[in-house]
Design an enzyme around this catalytic site. Structure first.
Site, short mmCIF file in Angstrom:
data_model
loop_
_atom_site.label_atom_id
_atom_site.label_comp_id
_atom_site.label_asym_id
_atom_site.label_seq_id
_atom_site.Cartn_x
_atom_site.Cartn_y
_atom_site.Cartn_z
N SER A 165 -10.63 -2.95 0.84
CA SER A 165 -11.06 -2.33 0.22
C SER A 165 -11.45 -2.59 -1.26
O SER A 165 -12.78 -2.88 -1.43
CB SER A 165 -10.60 -0.95 -0.39
N GLU A 183 -3.09 3.33 1.84
CA GLU A 183 -2.53 3.52 0.51
C GLU A 183 -2.68 5.62 1.14
O GLU A 183 -1.85 6.05 0.64
CB GLU A 183 -3.01 3.06 -0.52
N HIS A 235 0.63 -1.16 -0.02
CA HIS A 235 0.12 -0.19 -0.15
C HIS A 235 1.15 1.36 -0.09
O HIS A 235 0.36 2.28 -0.25
CB HIS A 235 -1.00 -0.17 1.50
#
Ligand code: SF4
Length: 287
Positions: free
Chosen positions: A224, A127, A75
């Site tokens: 996600s 991220e 990430h």
């Protein structure tokens, strides 16, 4: 007779494959111990299997101060984390996906150009935190249409804005919110897009939705892109269930379904899909 259809593409993206290969290589070459900062990818099965092979997952680079190898997750990380790690006597490897690295360079470039930055994404996601930690200026993090309207109500149309996006959002949401921004901000540089892997997996779910009564999505709650696959199915009017693996399967999930679709998030191993497929195919629930 129940039919089971598999989405294509599904599962591991190139960035996840690359990050896992980085850890695998480090486990062969050392120096040891091998530390990974945060979960290498958001999947508990992957993390557990690496832990069994000796990887130590940590939340602060200082925990690797005794030496060895320190790997950053897929990430990406902030500048502060990079600098902290560089001061340690440890071999540092950045396993961030090249697409995330390119996003990091873009946010830095937008700041250098004096733009006010808008980032579509979820605060707290690794991220997003890594991206926020690449710049000094305040970034407007927008995680919903409501947040976008609140931002626009206070935005100055005379200013130069630049917009980027977390790579794993819903592609349709990003496009819709982007159009709204472009309508309102004449001096906007719009560079927000999800990555190709996210987009292609969502497209595959849309195709599957046209042929299935229910879609089973394999992936972690924390992932996600996995959650976005469930939302994509829902937006197509098809029921979906997220499962970490076959152990979460309940016959009620596919009750009454003649055609069952299966897909998986970008950090879910194909082995989990195969086990779920076998479980669903042997499910004795009446059609
Ligand atoms: S989901 Fe996209 S950005 Fe994230 S690791 Fe995979 S390819 Fe890279």
């Amino acid at each position: 007779m129940r039919k089971v259809l598999l989405a294509s593409p599904r599962g591991f993206c190139a960035g996840v494959e690359r990050a896992l290969k980085t850890v695998d290589d480090a486990l062969k070459t050392g120096p040891f111990p091998v530390y990974v900062l945060h979960e290498i990818v958001h999947n508990e099965n992957v993390v557990e299997s690496l832990r069994r092979r000796g990887v130590i997952f940590i939340d602060d680079p200082e925990e690797a101060a005794g030496g060895g190898t320190l790997i950053f997750s897929a990430h990406g990380v902030s500048r502060e984390v990079e600098e902290k790690a560089a001061r340690l006597k440890v071999r540092v490897i950045d396993a961030a996906c090249p697409i995330v690295k390119s996003l990091q360079r873009r946010i830095e470039a937008f700041e250098a150009d004096g733009c006010e930055i808008i980032l579509f994404g979820k605060k707290g996601h690794r991220e997003v935190e890594g991206l926020l930690g690449r710049v000094h200026s305040t970034v407007h993090v927008v995680d919903s249409e409501e947040a976008l309207e609140a931002f626009l109500a206070a935005a100055d149309p005379a200013k130069h804005y630049a917009c980027l996006s977390q790579t794993t959002l819903n592609a349709d949401d990003v496009a819709r919110m982007g159009r709204r921004l472009q309508e309102k901000l004449p001096h906007l540089t719009f560079a927000a897009e999800v990555c190709f892997a996210t987009r292609d997996r969502q497209r595959a779910v849309k195709e599957l939705a046209g042929q299935c009564d229910v879609i089973l999505v394999v992936g972690s709650e924390k992932s996600s892109n996995t959650r976005r696959l469930c939302e994509t199915a829902a937006a197509c009017g098809v029921r979906s269930c997220r499962l970490s693996g076959a152990e979460d399967f309940e016959p009620s999930m596919i009750a009454g379904a003649k055609r069952v679709g299966i897909t998986s998030g970008a950090s879910a191993p194909e082995e989990l899909v195969r086990k779920l497929l076998e479980t669903v195919e042997h499910c004795p629930c009446p059609d």
